[in-house]
Each structure stands twice: as structure tokens, then as C-alpha cells.
Design an enzyme around this catalytic site. Structure first.
Site, PDB file in Angstrom:
ATOM      1  N   HIS A 238      -8.458  -4.585  -0.782  1.00 21.28           N
ATOM      2  CA  HIS A 238      -7.123  -4.055  -0.549  1.00 21.28           C
ATOM      3  C   HIS A 238      -6.462  -4.601   0.716  1.00 21.28           C
ATOM      4  O   HIS A 238      -5.273  -4.915   0.730  1.00 21.28           O
ATOM      5  CB  HIS A 238      -7.187  -2.525  -0.469  1.00 21.28           C
TER       6      HIS A 238
ATOM      7  N   ASP B 169      -9.194  -4.271  -5.664  1.00 23.91           N
ATOM      8  CA  ASP B 169      -8.566  -3.148  -4.976  1.00 23.91           C
ATOM      9  C   ASP B 169      -8.877  -1.868  -5.744  1.00 23.91           C
ATOM     10  O   ASP B 169      -8.427  -1.681  -6.868  1.00 23.91           O
ATOM     11  CB  ASP B 169      -7.051  -3.368  -4.919  1.00 23.91           C
TER      12      ASP B 169
ATOM     13  N   SER C 144       0.834  -1.193   0.000  1.00 26.51           N
ATOM     14  CA  SER C 144       0.000   0.000   0.000  1.00 26.51           C
ATOM     15  C   SER C 144       0.880   1.259   0.000  1.00 26.51           C
ATOM     16  O   SER C 144       1.751   1.415  -0.846  1.00 26.51           O
ATOM     17  CB  SER C 144      -0.949  -0.049   1.201  1.00 26.51           C
TER      18      SER C 144
END
Length: 384
Positions: free
Chosen positions: A365, A332, A165
Site C-alpha cells: 500500500h 494492497d 489512501s
């Protein structure tokens, strides 16, 4: 400051904005340590100003540093340096990041609120918290602080640099600007810049924080309870949390179910279980995070654009010397499969040692934190 473990997300510590005692060495139990960085005369220039003092909070785990076994892990947006706690399925003896073999290091990012110098730290020029005076910084500044930190604690070239991320974006910046500082790089659910939909979500989050009447322009540390815009930060977290989970995950978990035995005093409120869930996530977040830190970290992430920095994504990736593994995450919306593939294709076009993997548990995600089983297998093979 002693070497005793710092417990809890917002444990009381000495003034971490100035002159914390340096502690260097192996920390197999994961105790949080602090180091004051040696800065250039006049301070460290960042994108929005100068920082005269920087303290970094960090954790070390595992085998002794032998010079060729250090893995540095960059935490996600609101993470901290306690990587063995927030990634327990990946970090441990016999696990992917094997503590019998590797020396694992993780530090809290610049501008954070988990020990590293940030907006709540003491400004040496005023003797008060920085607040609105804390300078904005770029992703490159955050990486440079990490690099100086590693040098300060005696870490040279990295065996591997890993991030998911927001942390994955740091890996992208690092491997392009300083290609000879790591042998391997792992990018998980990240991109070379934020997509427009993700920027829109972030814009809403920033707006609800700064519009909270308790924000006071960022100078709230000495007003009221000193915690500032709790409602704004809670709503911001709820918006963000929607993007961390897939539509199918939410549908399967909540099914439009209403609250049982719920008596709501408000005309419009928590009728549905999914509403209650996100309210809970927001309230929990306020208890451990600072609104100013959130704004600065999100702002640095939004402005990050490695293609613009180097002229194109291909030019950026042409600099890379490390072996790279790129992972995208199913469903995501923050860092899409297409964005991960773009990094992979740019690396492959330059003839780099790179592989791409798309992993899915159907949860979106956050699956790299909550369901890392596929990642564990692929990364474990890569680190052999």
C-alpha cells in the site's frame, strides 16, 4: 501568529482551536498557515454534533493562483498539510505537480492534530481541550470543511483534485457530491468503502487505544504528561503498519532474521528484526500523533460508504463530471485491486472519461508514497 515556518511534526503553536489569525497568499517555501473559517450562526453541524469554531492548517506551493491552475491534494490517514515534504518525488519544480505551472494546496483534515481543529483543540464552551467532547464526523463533513476552506482563501474550481489512501476516499466523496468543482480527479489506492478485513484491522487498533489505562475516556490532556495512551497508540500504529507493506517486502527485508547481540529482559519480546522494526515505527508515531485524532479519523474512514450514501456505486458515479484516473496498488490489503476496479467500472458504465492503472513495486500500500515512479508518469500525462 507570524508567517514564519512551523518546523517539526508537533511544533508549538498558538491555540489552533479558536481564532487563529488568517494568512492568505502564495507560500512558495511551504510555510504552514492557519485560517479561521466563517461558520454559520451557531456553528457547523457535523455527524456527531456542532463545532462553533474551526481553524484549518494549510500549505501552498508553486505558481500564483491564476484561477485555472490549482491542484488540491488530500493527505493520507496520518499525514499533514506539508505535501512537498511527504511527497517530495511528486511535488516540485519540473516534477509531476510542477511548481512552475501549478498552484498546489494541501490542508490538514478536520479532527487532525497537525494544526486543524481536532480533539486536542480548545473547546470554546469550556476553555479546555475537547477530548471526549469532540464530535464524531463523517467523510462528507471533512470534505465540506475543505470546500469552505478553499472558498475562504479564494480558490474556485480546481484544475485537479488528488488523493491517495484515506485522501483518495475524500476524492471519491467530493467528486460524487460536488461534480462541478474539479476538472480532473485522481484516486490512488483507495475505495468507495472499507473492506471487511480492513475494518477488522481498524477495530483492533481502536480497541488497543481505548483499553489503554492512560486513555481516560479520551480526556487525558490534563492528566499526567498529557499525551495519553502511548502504548495503545504505539501498538495501533504497528498493526496499521503491517497493512501498509506487502508480505514479499517484509520477507525480503527481514528474512526471519534475529536481532544481533540482543539481550531481551522480557520472556517474550523483540527476538526478531521485524519485531524491532515495528516497535520503532510505533514509538516514532507516538511522538508526532494524538490518539484521539487517530480514533476520529479512522472512525470516519470506517463509516464511509458512498454506495450506501447514493443508493449504489453506479448511482454515485453517475454524478461525476470530472475526468478521472483510478490507480490500484499491488498487494494492497487495505484497498484492494478489486475495489479500485469497481470504481472504474462504475464510472465506465456511465460513460465517464476514466482510465484505470494498476501499479506495482512489490512493496504494498505505501508504494504510492515511497515508490511513485509509475504514478508520476501516468499522472503527469493526465495533467498535461
Amino acid at each position: 501568529m507570524s508567517d514564519s515556518c512551523i518546523r517539526g511534526e508537533m511544533a508549538d503553536t498558538p491555540d489552533l482551536g479558536s481564532g487563529a489569525e488568517r494568512h492568505v497568499g502564495s507560500s512558495p517555501t511551504g510555510c504552514t498557515k492557519y485560517v479561521s473559517l466563517p461558520l454559520p450562526e451557531g456553528g457547523l453541524k457535523v455527524w456527531g454534533g456542532v463545532l462553533k469554531e474551526i481553524t484549518v492548517a494549510y500549505n501552498e506551493y508553486g505558481a500564483e493562483n491564476t484561477g485555472d491552475n490549482v491542484i488540491y491534494i488530500c493527505h493520507a490517514l496520518t499525514g499533514d498539510s506539508k505535501v512537498a515534504e511527504w511527497w517530495p518525488k511528486m511535488v516540485g519544480e519540473g516534477k509531476t505537480f510542477d511548481l512552475n505551472r501549478f498552484h498546489i494546496v494541501c490542508a490538514n483534515v478536520l479532527g487532525g492534530c497537525m494544526g486543524t481543529t481536532g480533539p486536542a483543540s480548545i473547546n470554546p464552551d469550556t476553555g479546555k481541550p475537547y477530548g471526549s467532547k469532540f464530535p464524531k464526523y463523517a467523510m462528507s463533513d471533512a470534505v465540506d470543511v475543505f470546500r469552505l476552506f478553499l472558498k475562504t482563501i479564494g480558490v474556485g474550481k480546481l484544475y485537479a483534485l488528488v488523493g491517495g489512501s484515506y485522501g483518495g476516499m475524500q476524492v471519491v466523496e467530493w467528486m460524487c457530491r460536488y461534480p462541478n468543482e474539479m476538472e480532473r480527479a485522481v484516486i490512488i489506492g483507495a475505495s468507495a468503502s472499507m473492506n471487511t478485513q480492513a475494518l477488522a484491522y481498524d477495530a483492533l487498533q481502536k480497541r488497543v487505544i481505548v483499553n489503554d489505562p492512560e486513555y481516560h475516556g479520551g480526556d487525558y490532556y490534563e492528566i499526567g504528561d498529557g499525551k495519553g495512551p502511548k502504548e495503545g497508540l504505539s501498538v495501533a500504529r504497528q498493526i496499521a503498519h503491517i497493512t501498509y507493506l506487502s508480505r514479499d517486502y517484509l520477507e525480503n527485508k527481514f528474512h526471519r532474521e534475529k536481532q544481533e547481540n540482543w539481550v531481551n529482559p522480557l520472556p517474550f519480546g523483540e527476538d526478531y528484526q521485524v519485531e524491532s522494526y515495528f516497535q520503532y515505527q510505533g514509538k516514532k508515531f507516538v511522538g508526532r500523533f494524538d490518539a484521539n485524532s487517530y480514533l476520529h479519523i479512522v472512525d470516519a474512514m470506517d463509516r464511509f460508504d458512498v454506495a450506501k450514501e447514493f443508493g449504489s456505486l453506479e448511482k454515485a458515479m453517475a454524478n461525476v463530471a470530472a475526468k478521472v484516473r483510478v490507480f490500484s496498488l499491488d498487494e494492497d490489503v487495505l484497498f484492494t485491486e478489486e475495489q479500485s476496479k469497481a470504481i472504474y467500472e462504475a464510472l465506465r458504465a456511465s460513460g465517464k472519461d476514466v482510465e484505470y492503472h494498476h501499479v506495482s513495486t512489490g512493496s504494498g500500500h505505501d508504494q504510492f508514497l515511497t515508490h511513485p515512479e509509475d504514478l508520476a508518469r501516468y499522472i503527469g500525462e493526465f495533467l498535461k
